[in-house]
Design a protein around this motif. Structure first.
Motif, short mmCIF file in Angstrom:
data_model
loop_
_atom_site.label_atom_id
_atom_site.label_comp_id
_atom_site.label_asym_id
_atom_site.label_seq_id
_atom_site.Cartn_x
_atom_site.Cartn_y
_atom_site.Cartn_z
N ILE A 195 5.18 -10.54 21.34
CA ILE A 195 5.34 -9.73 22.56
C ILE A 195 4.06 -9.78 23.39
O ILE A 195 4.10 -9.91 24.61
CB ILE A 195 5.73 -8.29 22.20
CG1 ILE A 195 7.08 -8.26 21.49
CG2 ILE A 195 5.75 -7.40 23.44
CD1 ILE A 195 7.44 -6.91 20.90
N GLY A 214 13.76 -11.05 16.05
CA GLY A 214 13.14 -11.08 17.38
C GLY A 214 11.70 -11.54 17.35
O GLY A 214 11.21 -12.08 16.34
N ASP A 217 14.46 -10.75 23.20
CA ASP A 217 13.18 -10.05 23.33
C ASP A 217 12.38 -10.60 24.51
O ASP A 217 11.74 -9.84 25.24
CB ASP A 217 12.36 -10.18 22.04
CG ASP A 217 12.69 -9.08 21.04
OD1 ASP A 217 13.43 -8.14 21.40
OD2 ASP A 217 12.21 -9.16 19.89
N TYR A 247 11.02 -8.31 27.55
CA TYR A 247 9.60 -8.07 27.79
C TYR A 247 9.00 -8.89 28.92
O TYR A 247 7.97 -8.50 29.48
CB TYR A 247 8.80 -8.31 26.50
CG TYR A 247 9.08 -7.29 25.43
CD1 TYR A 247 8.59 -5.98 25.55
CD2 TYR A 247 9.85 -7.60 24.32
CE1 TYR A 247 8.86 -5.04 24.56
CE2 TYR A 247 10.12 -6.66 23.33
CZ TYR A 247 9.62 -5.38 23.46
OH TYR A 247 9.90 -4.44 22.49
#
Length: 316
Positions: A158, A152, A183, A187
């Motif tokens: 992120i 990921g 991911d 997110y």
């Protein structure tokens, strides 16, 4: 029908060969072709190629291509102008001017520095393709190795997704690992895209999207732009055909929904344009699409879906 094409590599070809005319040179996309074939918006990627990285830092490549882009935009300001929102696109349309939407292909230039995301935003970039073929500070590329393909986003990746949401930048997951894709879906608070990808069920290539990925894009308000690269359209194909492209569009409509599909030609980034030859091939493609899609569906594929995503992410 006016066309939004979400990916091409014309800028790096112009930067490499500045003697080529941006107006009517021998690239697959030029101003003449765009104007004659009903372009509404062309997404121009600043592609950070490994060829140049052999001798240059990716950040310097980015700056070089950007300098080329600003020059051709200024030299041709009566014919094409950069856009940063749907409002800008509408203004250009009313004035009879083409629209250029600037993107970056490969987040390798970020190199763990969030300020570089903010810097390209200030340059006018409104879409960032997070990965290309190699690992970078954001995450991992798609891979035939299942272990890599399921990796990921990195923690910094992120943060990049969250910052792009805050800035109003479109997140592009083409070239990304499947784990990274999910991911981003987890997110990101705004829709995201696969700007130039095809359907894995029709062509088992690591670059293509599974049925579940297509459904996820549809369910989150995002979209996929179909890539005209023959090896993504049909295994063993030596050149792209209009029939292959329509098959992928129809399949992706079934899995993701008509609101989630569009064009991402990859012109000037693929070796063989097949039956399309160059941007002029869009007119033949649209004519054939009338046998499979309704007028309203073609309108959504051509531009309305991309306009919606731009507005949903950028907010105007």
């Amino acid at each position: 029908m006016r066309i939004i094409d979400m990916h091409c590599d014309t800028l790096i070809e112009g930067w490499r060969h500045p003697e080529r005319s941006f107006v009517d040179g021998d690239t697959s996309i030029n101003l003449k072709l765009l104007k004659e074939n009903d372009s509404l918006v062309q997404f121009f990627a600043m592609y950070l190629s490994r060829q140049e990285m052999a001798t240059m830092d990716p950040y310097d490549i980015l700056k070089g291509i950007y300098a080329y882009y600003t020059k051709v935009m200024e030299d041709n300001r009566d014919a094409i102008k950069p856009v940063f929102s749907v409002q800008d696109i509408e203004k250009n349309r009313e004035a009879g001017i083409l629209s250029a939407f600037l993107t970056v292909e490969d987040g390798v230039f970020i190199n763990g520095k969030m300020e570089r995301v903010e810097e390209v935003y200030d340059m006018g970039v409104r879409l960032l393709t997070l990965l290309w073929g190699y690992e970078n500070s954001v995450g991992y590329p798609c891979s035939d190795d299942p272990e890599i393909h399921q990796k990921g986003l990195k923690p910094f990746g992120i943060e990049v997704v969250e910052r792009m949401n805050e800035l109003g930048m479109i997140i592009d997951v083409s070239h990304m690992s499947e784990g990274g894709f999910y991911d981003v879906a987890k997110y990101s608070k705004t829709p995201f895209v696969a700007s130039h990808s095809c359907a894995r069920a029709l062509c088992n290539n690591k670059r293509n999207l599974t049925d579940d990925q297509l459904k996820t894009l549809g369910n989150t308000g995002g979209m996929v732009g179909i890539n005209f690269e023959c090896s993504f359209l049909k295994q063993g194909s030596e050149h792209a055909t209009i029939e292959q492209i329509i098959q992928h569009l129809a399949y992706m409509k079934n899995k993701a929904g008509i609101e989630a599909i569009g064009f991402g030609s990859d012109f000037d980034g693929i070796d063989d344009n097949g039956e399309l030859v160059n941007y002029s091939g869009f007119s033949r493609l649209l004519a054939e699409m009338e046998k499979t899609f309704t007028y309203d569906e073609i309108d959504k594929i051509c531009s309305l879906n991309a306009l919606r995503v731009i507005k949903d992410v950028i907010g105007k």
